[in-house]
Design an enzyme around this catalytic site. Structure first.
Site: not given
Ligand code: MG
Length: 542
Positions: A199, A242
């Site tokens: 993330d 990401e």
């Protein structure tokens, strides 16, 4: 021969919370998910990416974690998780977990400890005694978030948070924090994960508010460290990042093969929607031509929609306005001034031909395709939900109560089921499409099947072809002497095109059309509005 399984994978992303509820409490859980693996297997996906399921006060859909070594009791137990991984493995499905270590929840015991005066954990987070000058800079959720630093009375200092103020950033220059992150990865690898969707990578590796030691000055060095740990612990495990980056920064993230294996191609994603809005191939061609050559281990993750807003922040202002006008004209459809909080099917007006073309196109782009749950049946969104929640409604299994997601009273569901006239579960559901000829689900299965039989796209070199039709995206992917050619007409009007004269004989793999006339390079080829074709070029080798 190096076996990079992810190069020809098809990844299916879901949130355990909204997929299938097994115990009637209105919340999806691991037992429910384990019972629904048949659907994912039948679709042809080869890998699952699970959104965070760890214990969490759930102020940001589980991206605010209080324990990295557990399963939130709402979703089951660690035992249920292990049973699920075994069931997935039985079906040949690999599992990627969300690794959210840029920040924890404020409720995490680490933070509660760190804020105490004199705590040995103080340095696990990022603090400032003085009021920081960049108090209001660099917010991830402008309009919803107020600042990136918050005063903490107990600590007597400001703590930094790139995301919401309930999500304090960890200090990854602290060796104890880095060691703990490795322990977390090692734990889940041992329980059956094959890697992590990492993330917020640009924020994870940045050194905002801290002074890094000499050997960590280069923030990308941390990616090498993470990768080394993973590769020694479990050779086939991957990091899927990401990182909403520009093409010029790709090299820093991939390195020459020693950093990240996969990065979501946000740049391409935004330009696909610009191309869809215009009915012109040029925006996609532009990005593909700018794309650098990746190292052998490097791969893009391609997607149409995901669990967040459709982020258009990398488009020019006028281009963004075009996409807003086409797909999210009302303010309630937009988020953070940069994105659209809708699903694909409603954005494309529920036009099955156009949706089918867009999905086929995504699978033809260089990289590994990632499907957001529900897109395979054309689910809609619920705009009455706040922020990024409209696309996170329960999976629509059948036309029974709560779409077959749960037996709880409707008021107790984790989120309401979509029930509007066009995209409601009564019309749009898995059961209704499973055996219906011409359904979107049938189309998706065919696309997945075809893509898996075309390793040229995942492994090879992709070239944009000039076919003399600006509405048609023509791509040729070549690998080990074989080539796949794909044509997608982004406009609703028919298009005539000519293949380059050097194109060899073609064998049709996938088409929107019923006719079976053979295609050759020496006569014009016609695509209907939103038509598409996949071919293998040359003699049959596979
Ligand atoms: Mg449940």
């Amino acid at each position: 021969m190096i076996d990079l399984w992810y190069k020809n994978a098809v990844i299916y992303c879901l949130d355990v919370e909204t997929f299938m509820d097994s115990n009637g409490d209105g919340i999806g859980d691991f037992r429910g998910l384990a019972h629904r693996l048949d659907h994912i297997e039948a679709l042809g996906a080869t890998c699952l990416w699970l959104l965070p399921f760890y214990p969490s006060p759930n102020r940001d859909n589980g991206y605010d974690i209080t324990d990295y070594y557990g399963v939130d009791p709402r979703f089951g137990t660690l035992g249920d998780f292990v049973e699920f991984t075994r069931a997935a493995r039985d079906r040949g499905l690999r599992i990627i977990l969300d690794l959210v270590v840029n920040h924890t929840s404020v409720d995490h015991p680490w933070f509660q400890d760190a804020r105490q005066p004199g705590s040995p954990r103080r340095d696990w987070y990022v603090w400032s005694k003085e009021q920081p000058k960049d108090l209001h800079e660099g917010m991830v959720f402008p309009g919803v978030q107020e600042s990136t630093w918050t005063w903490d009375e107990v600590a007597g200092a400001w703590y930094m948070h790139r995301f919401f103020k309930h999500q304090p950033d960890l200090n990854i220059t602290n060796p104890e924090v880095r060691e703990e992150i490795e322990r977390i990865m090692g734990f889940w690898l041992q329980l059956g994960a094959t890697g992590f969707r990492l993330d917020a990578v640009p924020f994870l590796i940045e050194h905002r508010g801290v002074k890094p030691p000499e050997d960590l000055r280069d923030p990308y060095r941390y990616l090498v460290e993470l990768r080394n740990f993973l590769s020694w612990r479990e050779a086939e495990s991957v990091l899927l990042a990401e990182a909403n980056i520009e093409m010029k920064d790709a090299e820093a993230y991939f390195g020459s093969g020693e950093r990240l294996q996969m990065i979501f191609n946000f740049m391409l994603n935004q330009h696909v929607f610009l191309a869809l809005a215009r009915g012109q191939a040029e925006p996609v061609e532009r990005v593909l031509r700018q794309s650098p050559k990746l190292p052998l281990i490097g791969q893009w993750g391609t997607f149409l929609r995901n669990h967040d807003e459709l982020d258009l922040g990398r488009l020019g202002e006028a281009e963004r306005a075009e996409v807003f006008a086409a797909f999210g004209p009302e303010p309630r459809m937009q988020a953070f001034g940069r994105g659209i909080r809708r699903r694909l099917a409603p954005m494309l007006g529920g036009d099955t031909r156009r949706i089918a073309m867009a999905q086929s196109l995504m699978f033809a782009l260089p990289g590994t395709p990632v499907i957001w749950y529900g897109e395979e049946i054309g689910m809609g969104e619920d705009l009455s939900q706040p922020e990024r929640w409209p696309v996170r409604t329960p999976m629509q299994w059948n036309e029974e109560a709560n779409a077959g997601f749960s037996t709880a009273p409707p008021g107790r569901l984790v989120r309401p089921v979509v029930s509007d006239a066009q995209f409601g579960f009564q019309r749009v559901n898995v059961a209704a499409q499973r055996n219906r000829h011409g359904s979107l689900l049938e189309h998706c299965r065919r696309v997945v099947d075809t893509r898996r039989a075309c390793p040229e796209i995942g492994w090879g070199v992709c070239k944009v072809l000039d076919v003399g039709a600006p509405t048609v995206l023509a791509l040729r992917s070549e690998w080990q002497g074989a080539a796949v050619l794909t044509l997608h007409n982004l406009a609703d009007a028919p298009a005539e095109l000519r293949l380059p004269p050097e194109t060899g004989p073609l064998r049709r793999l996938l088409t929107d059309a019923a006719d079976d006339a053979p295609e050759t390079a020496d006569r014009p080829l016609r695509l209907e509005g939103h038509g598409f074709r996949w071919f293998r070029e040359g003699c049959e080798r596979r």
